[in-house]
Design an enzyme around this catalytic site. Structure first.
Site, short mmCIF file in Angstrom:
data_model
loop_
_atom_site.label_atom_id
_atom_site.label_comp_id
_atom_site.label_asym_id
_atom_site.label_seq_id
_atom_site.Cartn_x
_atom_site.Cartn_y
_atom_site.Cartn_z
N LYS A 92 0.85 -1.19 0.00
CA LYS A 92 0.00 0.00 0.00
C LYS A 92 0.89 1.24 0.00
O LYS A 92 1.80 1.36 0.84
CB LYS A 92 -0.84 -0.03 1.28
CG LYS A 92 -2.30 0.31 1.08
CD LYS A 92 -3.02 0.02 2.38
CE LYS A 92 -4.39 0.59 2.39
NZ LYS A 92 -5.02 0.45 3.70
C1 E4P Z 1 -8.39 1.32 3.81
O1 E4P Z 1 -7.59 0.57 3.31
C2 E4P Z 1 -8.21 1.96 5.10
O2 E4P Z 1 -7.45 1.10 5.91
C3 E4P Z 1 -9.50 2.17 5.84
O3 E4P Z 1 -10.63 1.78 5.08
C4 E4P Z 1 -9.65 3.53 6.44
O4 E4P Z 1 -10.86 3.60 7.13
P1 E4P Z 1 -11.17 4.64 8.28
O5 E4P Z 1 -11.59 5.93 7.65
O6 E4P Z 1 -12.30 4.03 9.04
O7 E4P Z 1 -9.92 4.80 9.11
#
Ligand code: E4P
Length: 308
Positions: A92
């Site tokens: 990522k």
């Molecule tokens: C996506 O890969 C992120 O890890 C995640 O969906 C972020 O979500 P949040 O806004 O609840 O932190």
């Protein structure tokens, strides 16, 4: 209209680094992958490399592991290290110029890349050009600031469909509730990454629970047994019954509070179970004069069941 990358169903990823949760949800057979981020790793209280390795062994689908460097060179080294952990790691990277450069380099090496922190259609377009396997638009965080997160998904899907050579899957992230998942599916998004509690919520409906309870209550009233229960029962045709040692022990533990099984035929208006020495005795008052019956001992549930 067919999706550019030939996806035939929507994938569900779970957004967590909690291994116990992942194992539990993977057992449903409906989990296609996992996403993590530095905040989720922090929440797990574990070493990132250990936890990613462990998750990769549980779920065969893509497992997103996020880089934390912000410059291209370090990010690339970090990404390569993460990619070596397992075949199903998706590295990522953030949606920054350095992140996209790293995405292009890793993609060229055959590594899956998830470009994260996407908040605009323009950013999603760039990620696709950089060869990302996944683009992660954060719908919940857009909703949080009064913008329409799902509108962004609609825009990205429209753009990606124009260019069938794009291999990037739209991974709906920052999901807050089940409606986000349903809307994502209506738009044809390829993946939704969902927090464990929301993923469980997808299965639920009060009418399903109420309906099942009503069916089971009515089934119990028929006095019939299901195939599994019948298989675990030992039939006997005696009128006065002797029971096994474990059954006697159970009786001793329960004392006089023994109750016949709920599925007593309707016309047996009373029934008493009692002990006499080492024997269990049953007295049945029936509205019918003839009482020919079988006694079933359900060892698994420690119950006595009777049927004509
Ligand atoms: C996506 O890969 C992120 O890890 C995640 O969906 C972020 O979500 P949040 O806004 O609840 O932190």
């Amino acid at each position: 209209e067919p999706l550019a990358i030939g996806v035939v169903y929507m994938k569900f990823f779970v957004d967590t680094a909690d291994v116990a949760e992942i194992k539990d949800l993977a057992a449903s057979g409906l989990l296609d992958g996992v996403t993590t981020n530095p905040s989720l790793i922090h929440k797990s209280g574990r070493q990132m490399l250990d936890v990613i390795k462990e998750i990769c062994a549980i779920v065969p689908g893509p497992v997103s592991a996020e880089t934390v460097a912000t410059d291209h060179k370090t990010m690339l080294e970090e990404g390569r290290k993460l990619a070596k952990l397992a075949k199903n790691v998706a590295v990522k990277v953030p949606l920054t110029p350095d992140g996209l450069k790293t995405c292009k380099a890793l993609a060229a090496e055959g590594t899956m890349v998830n470009v994260t922190l996407c908040f605009s259609a323009a950013q999603a377009l760039l990620a696709a050009k950089a060869g990302a396997s996944f683009i992660s638009p954060f719908v919940g965080r857009l909703d949080d600031i009064g913008q329409d997160g799902m509108h962004l998904i609609e825009e990205i899907m429209t753009i990606y469909r124009q260019y069938p050579h794009f291999k990037t899957e739209v991974l709906v992230a920052s999901v807050r509730h089940t409606m986000h998942v349903v809307q994502a599916a209506k738009l044809g998004a390829h993946v939704a990454t969902v927090p464990p509690n929301v993923l469980r919520q997808l299965f639920k409906h009060t009418l399903t629970d109420n309906g099942l309870k009503a069916f089971l209550d009515d089934w119990a009233k028929t006095g019939q047994q299901n195939a599994k229960a019948a298989a675990t029962m030992t039939p006997t045709k005696q009128r006065q019954w002797k029971f096994w040692t474990d059954w006697q022990a159970w009786l001793q533990a329960k004392g006089s509070s023994i109750k016949p099984h709920k599925a007593l035929p309707q016309h047996w208006n009373t029934m008493a179970l009692g002990r006499s020495g080492t024997r269990l005795e049953a007295t049945v008052n029936s509205r019918e004069s003839r009482i020919g019956m079988e006694v079933y001992i359900d060892h698994e549930h420690s119950k006595a069941m009777f049927k004509q």
